[in-house]
Design an enzyme around this catalytic site. Sequence first.
Site, PDB file in Angstrom:
ATOM      1  N   GLY A  95     -38.586  49.971 104.515  1.00 26.35           N
ATOM      2  CA  GLY A  95     -39.577  49.956 105.305  1.00 26.35           C
ATOM      3  C   GLY A  95     -40.459  50.662 105.188  1.00 26.35           C
TER       4      GLY A  95
ATOM      5  N   GLY B 125     -42.358  51.906 103.424  1.00 30.28           N
ATOM      6  CA  GLY B 125     -44.317  51.720 102.743  1.00 30.28           C
ATOM      7  C   GLY B 125     -44.174  52.453 101.525  1.00 30.28           C
TER       8      GLY B 125
ATOM      9  CB  SER C 186     -33.772  59.511  96.790  1.00 29.21           C
ATOM     10  OG  SER C 186     -34.870  59.308  96.869  1.00 29.21           O
TER      11      SER C 186
HETATM   12  N1  LIG Z   1     -26.437  50.583 102.734  1.00 28.86           N
HETATM   13  C1  LIG Z   1     -27.974  50.329 103.071  1.00 28.86           C
HETATM   14  N2  LIG Z   1     -29.302  51.727 102.480  1.00 28.86           N
HETATM   15  C2  LIG Z   1     -29.813  51.603 102.352  1.00 28.86           C
HETATM   16  N3  LIG Z   1     -30.325  50.831 101.755  1.00 28.86           N
HETATM   17  C3  LIG Z   1     -29.970  49.320 101.710  1.00 28.86           C
HETATM   18  C4  LIG Z   1     -28.902  49.617 101.773  1.00 28.86           C
HETATM   19  N4  LIG Z   1     -27.651  48.437 101.408  1.00 28.86           N
HETATM   20  C5  LIG Z   1     -28.713  47.547 100.751  1.00 28.86           C
HETATM   21  N5  LIG Z   1     -30.003  48.303 100.625  1.00 28.86           N
HETATM   22  C6  LIG Z   1     -31.116  48.012 100.177  1.00 28.86           C
HETATM   23  O1  LIG Z   1     -31.542  48.724  98.720  1.00 28.86           O
HETATM   24  C7  LIG Z   1     -33.224  49.066  99.288  1.00 28.86           C
HETATM   25  C8  LIG Z   1     -32.317  50.766  98.695  1.00 28.86           C
HETATM   26  O2  LIG Z   1     -32.552  50.928  97.518  1.00 28.86           O
HETATM   27  P1  LIG Z   1     -32.106  52.547  96.510  1.00 28.86           P
HETATM   28  O3  LIG Z   1     -31.803  52.527  95.279  1.00 28.86           O
HETATM   29  O4  LIG Z   1     -33.206  53.180  96.799  1.00 28.86           O
HETATM   30  O5  LIG Z   1     -31.536  53.827  97.471  1.00 28.86           O
HETATM   31  S1  LIG Z   1     -30.586  54.765  97.132  1.00 28.86           S
HETATM   32  O6  LIG Z   1     -32.189  56.066  97.022  1.00 28.86           O
HETATM   33  O7  LIG Z   1     -29.872  54.915  96.096  1.00 28.86           O
HETATM   34  O8  LIG Z   1     -30.335  55.565  98.624  1.00 28.86           O
HETATM   35  C9  LIG Z   1     -34.098  48.963 100.381  1.00 28.86           C
HETATM   36  O9  LIG Z   1     -35.126  48.439  99.832  1.00 28.86           O
HETATM   37  P2  LIG Z   1     -36.219  49.782 100.190  1.00 28.86           P
HETATM   38  O10 LIG Z   1     -35.857  48.811 101.797  1.00 28.86           O
HETATM   39  O11 LIG Z   1     -37.474  48.776  99.267  1.00 28.86           O
HETATM   40  O12 LIG Z   1     -36.410  51.270 100.176  1.00 28.86           O
HETATM   41  C10 LIG Z   1     -32.316  48.130 100.737  1.00 28.86           C
HETATM   42  O13 LIG Z   1     -33.880  47.317 100.531  1.00 28.86           O
HETATM   43  N1  LIG Z   2     -49.620  51.586 105.146  1.00 26.90           N
HETATM   44  C1  LIG Z   2     -49.009  50.124 105.346  1.00 26.90           C
HETATM   45  N2  LIG Z   2     -49.300  49.908 106.152  1.00 26.90           N
HETATM   46  C2  LIG Z   2     -48.890  48.958 107.091  1.00 26.90           C
HETATM   47  N3  LIG Z   2     -47.782  48.474 106.947  1.00 26.90           N
HETATM   48  C3  LIG Z   2     -47.512  48.521 105.978  1.00 26.90           C
HETATM   49  C4  LIG Z   2     -47.854  49.833 104.918  1.00 26.90           C
HETATM   50  N4  LIG Z   2     -47.340  49.588 104.019  1.00 26.90           N
HETATM   51  C5  LIG Z   2     -46.352  48.711 103.770  1.00 26.90           C
HETATM   52  N5  LIG Z   2     -46.337  48.082 104.476  1.00 26.90           N
HETATM   53  C6  LIG Z   2     -45.550  47.637 105.535  1.00 26.90           C
HETATM   54  O1  LIG Z   2     -44.308  47.703 105.966  1.00 26.90           O
HETATM   55  C7  LIG Z   2     -43.564  46.933 105.057  1.00 26.90           C
HETATM   56  C8  LIG Z   2     -42.552  47.254 104.002  1.00 26.90           C
HETATM   57  O2  LIG Z   2     -42.798  48.288 103.262  1.00 26.90           O
HETATM   58  P1  LIG Z   2     -42.588  48.604 101.856  1.00 26.90           P
HETATM   59  O3  LIG Z   2     -43.066  49.102 100.591  1.00 26.90           O
HETATM   60  O4  LIG Z   2     -41.819  46.777 101.590  1.00 26.90           O
HETATM   61  O5  LIG Z   2     -41.063  49.802 101.727  1.00 26.90           O
HETATM   62  P2  LIG Z   2     -39.913  50.224 101.619  1.00 26.90           P
HETATM   63  O6  LIG Z   2     -40.025  49.774  99.749  1.00 26.90           O
HETATM   64  O7  LIG Z   2     -40.120  51.329 101.585  1.00 26.90           O
HETATM   65  O8  LIG Z   2     -38.459  49.916 102.067  1.00 26.90           O
HETATM   66  C9  LIG Z   2     -44.028  45.350 104.004  1.00 26.90           C
HETATM   67  O9  LIG Z   2     -43.816  44.230 105.365  1.00 26.90           O
HETATM   68  C10 LIG Z   2     -45.303  46.330 104.095  1.00 26.90           C
HETATM   69  O10 LIG Z   2     -45.830  45.317 104.101  1.00 26.90           O
END
Ligand SMILES: Nc1ncnc2c1ncn2[C@@H]1O[C@H](COP(=O)(O)OS(=O)(=O)O)[C@@H](OP(=O)(O)O)[C@H]1O
Ligand SMILES: Nc1ncnc2c1ncn2[C@@H]1O[C@H](COP(=O)(O)OP(=O)(O)O)[C@@H](O)[C@H]1O
Length: 215
Positions: free
Chosen positions: A54, A56, A125
């Site tokens: 989350g 971004g 990561s």
């Molecule tokens: N336990 C747990 N912890 C963190 N994240 C979780 C977990 N389970 C599922 N997810 C979802 O998996 C996405 C992260 O995957 P990554 O490959 O970036 O993770 S890592 O680098 O291996 O830690 C992450 O996506 P992003 O929100 O886009 O970061 C989550 O949607």
């Molecule tokens: N610069 C920003 N300002 C406000 N909201 C953002 C910004 N970047 C991402 N978001 C919002 O934050 C949420 C998570 O973004 P996302 O790119 O999916 O994060 P991540 O890949 O790190 O999980 C989404 O709802 C997105 O619209």
Amino acid sequence: MTKLEKLDALLRKQEPAAAPTPHIYWHAGQVTAQARMGGVGRRAATVWLTGLSGAGKSTLACALEKMLVEAGRPAYVLDGDNLRHGLNRDLGFTPEDRQENIRRSAEVARLMNDAGLIVIAAFISPLRRDRELARSIIGVDDFIETHISTPCGVCEERDPKGLYRKARAGLIPEFTGISAPYEAPEHPALTIDTGSMPLAQACELLFEHLAKRYI
Ligand SMILES: Nc1ncnc2c1ncn2[C@@H]1O[C@H](COP(=O)(O)OS(=O)(=O)O)[C@@H](OP(=O)(O)O)[C@H]1O
Ligand SMILES: Nc1ncnc2c1ncn2[C@@H]1O[C@H](COP(=O)(O)OP(=O)(O)O)[C@@H](O)[C@H]1O
């Protein structure tokens, strides 16, 4: 001596073939080295976005990819969330699995860099040692560690996939920031808090950083 004999002698001496020698005659390593320079004297690199779920990362990665491609620079996003549906579908979120996820993804990034693409890698990561592994695979000079430092509170408030809510309810074990650690980079090339910096500005910052050497 014919052109081909000269080239053969050059390769035997293991001297770099001088332009304008057609690169199709080069051995694989040299072709790869040429591709790593973007094919036209430009280096390729991996922008490694690390930060909480989350934070971004994906949004920024896609916007930067668009910006680079529109500027005529081939670029490609590798996103943890996506790769976990294919290449890394057998991996979970234990420390060992996360490390393997990063290792494989860094190998792919390295290959793409060799082919001349700028890679934007978006992975939580969370551990320094895993990011160091990625750095060593990709190459110290071409690994641009970027901390997406959006605070946990902001990420939890956004919670676009409802994962923080589930993690708080104990439904997702080892959730980064809640029940699993996140180690912030100590010396990132760039730090971006998307909670306070607009997307366009963050993109511009990364683009300018890349422009010094890679665009
Ligand atoms: N336990 C747990 N912890 C963190 N994240 C979780 C977990 N389970 C599922 N997810 C979802 O998996 C996405 C992260 O995957 P990554 O490959 O970036 O993770 S890592 O680098 O291996 O830690 C992450 O996506 P992003 O929100 O886009 O970061 C989550 O949607
Ligand atoms: N610069 C920003 N300002 C406000 N909201 C953002 C910004 N970047 C991402 N978001 C919002 O934050 C949420 C998570 O973004 P996302 O790119 O999916 O994060 P991540 O890949 O790190 O999980 C989404 O709802 C997105 O619209």
